[in-house]
Design a protein around this motif. Sequence first.
Motif, PDB file in Angstrom:
ATOM      1  N   VAL A 127       0.830  -1.209   0.000  1.00 46.50           N
ATOM      2  CA  VAL A 127       0.000   0.000   0.000  1.00 46.50           C
ATOM      3  C   VAL A 127       0.864   1.259   0.000  1.00 46.50           C
ATOM      4  O   VAL A 127       0.449   2.303  -0.524  1.00 46.50           O
ATOM      5  CB  VAL A 127      -0.996  -0.030   1.184  1.00 46.50           C
ATOM      6  N   ALA A 130       1.427   2.152  -3.544  1.00 48.35           N
ATOM      7  CA  ALA A 130       0.232   2.763  -4.114  1.00 48.35           C
ATOM      8  C   ALA A 130       0.111   4.222  -3.685  1.00 48.35           C
ATOM      9  O   ALA A 130      -0.204   5.102  -4.497  1.00 48.35           O
ATOM     10  CB  ALA A 130      -1.005   1.982  -3.686  1.00 48.35           C
ATOM     11  N   TRP A 151      -6.044  -1.741  -9.207  1.00 46.79           N
ATOM     12  CA  TRP A 151      -5.107  -2.290  -8.229  1.00 46.79           C
ATOM     13  C   TRP A 151      -5.422  -3.762  -7.997  1.00 46.79           C
ATOM     14  O   TRP A 151      -6.583  -4.142  -7.864  1.00 46.79           O
ATOM     15  CB  TRP A 151      -5.191  -1.520  -6.918  1.00 46.79           C
ATOM     16  N   ILE A 153      -5.660  -7.029  -5.829  1.00 48.47           N
ATOM     17  CA  ILE A 153      -5.876  -7.355  -4.407  1.00 48.47           C
ATOM     18  C   ILE A 153      -5.929  -8.867  -4.255  1.00 48.47           C
ATOM     19  O   ILE A 153      -6.672  -9.547  -4.978  1.00 48.47           O
ATOM     20  CB  ILE A 153      -7.186  -6.721  -3.897  1.00 48.47           C
ATOM     21  N   ARG A 158      -5.361  -7.007   2.619  1.00 49.70           N
ATOM     22  CA  ARG A 158      -4.824  -5.986   1.720  1.00 49.70           C
ATOM     23  C   ARG A 158      -5.924  -5.039   1.252  1.00 49.70           C
ATOM     24  O   ARG A 158      -5.705  -3.830   1.105  1.00 49.70           O
ATOM     25  CB  ARG A 158      -4.122  -6.612   0.516  1.00 49.70           C
ATOM     26  N   GLU A 161      -6.380  -2.402   3.746  1.00 52.73           N
ATOM     27  CA  GLU A 161      -5.314  -1.398   3.666  1.00 52.73           C
ATOM     28  C   GLU A 161      -5.607  -0.383   2.560  1.00 52.73           C
ATOM     29  O   GLU A 161      -5.412   0.834   2.744  1.00 52.73           O
ATOM     30  CB  GLU A 161      -3.965  -2.073   3.392  1.00 52.73           C
ATOM     31  N   TYR A 162      -6.070  -0.876   1.435  1.00 53.90           N
ATOM     32  CA  TYR A 162      -6.379   0.018   0.321  1.00 53.90           C
ATOM     33  C   TYR A 162      -7.608   0.874   0.615  1.00 53.90           C
ATOM     34  O   TYR A 162      -7.690   2.026   0.169  1.00 53.90           O
ATOM     35  CB  TYR A 162      -6.559  -0.791  -0.964  1.00 53.90           C
ATOM     36  N   LEU A 165      -6.365   3.735   2.553  1.00 50.85           N
ATOM     37  CA  LEU A 165      -5.705   4.687   1.655  1.00 50.85           C
ATOM     38  C   LEU A 165      -6.732   5.497   0.880  1.00 50.85           C
ATOM     39  O   LEU A 165      -6.592   6.721   0.736  1.00 50.85           O
ATOM     40  CB  LEU A 165      -4.790   3.928   0.686  1.00 50.85           C
ATOM     41  N   LEU A 173     -10.889   3.748  -5.536  1.00 48.26           N
ATOM     42  CA  LEU A 173      -9.910   2.857  -6.137  1.00 48.26           C
ATOM     43  C   LEU A 173     -10.599   1.672  -6.803  1.00 48.26           C
ATOM     44  O   LEU A 173     -11.487   1.047  -6.208  1.00 48.26           O
ATOM     45  CB  LEU A 173      -8.933   2.339  -5.076  1.00 48.26           C
ATOM     46  N   VAL A 175     -10.652  -2.106  -7.939  1.00 44.30           N
ATOM     47  CA  VAL A 175     -10.090  -3.307  -7.325  1.00 44.30           C
ATOM     48  C   VAL A 175     -10.262  -4.494  -8.260  1.00 44.30           C
ATOM     49  O   VAL A 175     -11.385  -4.854  -8.629  1.00 44.30           O
ATOM     50  CB  VAL A 175     -10.779  -3.605  -5.976  1.00 44.30           C
TER      51      VAL A 175
END
Length: 426
Positions: A127, A130, A151, A153, A158, A161-162, A165, A173, A175
Amino acid sequence: MKRRTFLIGLGGGLALAWWLKPGDRGAPHAPYFQTLNDLFRAQGPGRPVLLIDRQRLAANCRRLTALLPPGRDYRIVAKSLPSVPLIREVMALTGTRRVMVFHQPFITALAAAEPGCDLLLGKPMPVNAAARFYEELPADTGFDPDQQLQWLIDSEARLREYLTLARRLRRRLLVNIELDVGLHRGGLTEPAQLDALLTLIEAHPDRLGFSGFMGYDAHVGKLPAVVESREDSLRKSQAVYQGFIDRLYRLQPKYREQRLTFNGAGSPTVALHGDETPLNELAAGSALVKPTDFDLDTLADFEPAAFIAAPVLKAMDGLHLPGPLPLGDAWALWDPNRARTYFIYGGYWKAEPVSPAGIAANSLYGVSTNQMMYNGADSTALEVNDQIFFRPTQSEFVLLQFGDLAAVSDGTLQDWWPPLPQGEGA
């Protein structure tokens, strides 16, 4: 021992030795490499160069697009073609804007250089990497990561975590979820694992959006045929992929109406996917330049299009090895392919000599990244400032070692293509 027995034994030994004696494998450069030799001898920079044959690259692009099943798209694997001009050339030749990226500096460089591209991560990124992408992305590129960047995953941890962010950046984002379709290098292993990730994505529609799946099937065909046939391995891999798609549509029927990314394949298996594949886009990169690791039956029609040209610094008759014993003289007498000695500029790359014929490294003398020794037969006939040509064993690392790539076509040096940036500390 009787004299006759001794003579018979001696004669047999000499016959065996003669039978084991290496044959002369040498030859001067074939016309293709002689043209390149003349080019770099006259116009080269006087250092090792990684060259791309644009004509062969174009032919390989045509072969690749002809392999794609109807209705499937092609995605360029950037790590195997790590140069913006090289990727642009492949984009133009294949008609795709889709690129798979594996390194944060590559993402930033491509987003800035090709703001109309569609980027998919090929591995789950820490992350922090990113976050750094968003920090470094210029504001005026025209690239919209909320719409053009997926992104990858591989776990609920994880994904969380994104999500953190995305909240911090106030962004949404996209995924893409990694599937383990048999390679066992990570990703979801059971369709039921999809439930928790989709629930989390659906709970935060302003920060996360589901964009599809990625399942790399490089394991297909690597098992010995007595263990599992390539056909069975591919069928099982595709069945796993389809199982995730089926569960997705059962959990969220709305996705049937959306254009999602179902990515997979790779150079070793891209030719194996037919109409029955669950993928709607196939990724490949190395096939287009064909390093030696990709001398596969599935890519038999593809041509090598990337070579290292290394200048000969010193050319000598015979084989002179350090030490008090004349081992070099004896070796050269025994093996005609050791009759000439060449020291090149550089060496010890992930690459194998390909021209002139019969050129080989000297394992006894040792390896060197500065001036490596190669031996050849008298017929190799190289002089100082001639080139020895090598085929990389892989492209993703080797193409980053030589600075700008030399783009050649029809015996002319047409351009210099800078490699993608590695980033600080790389």
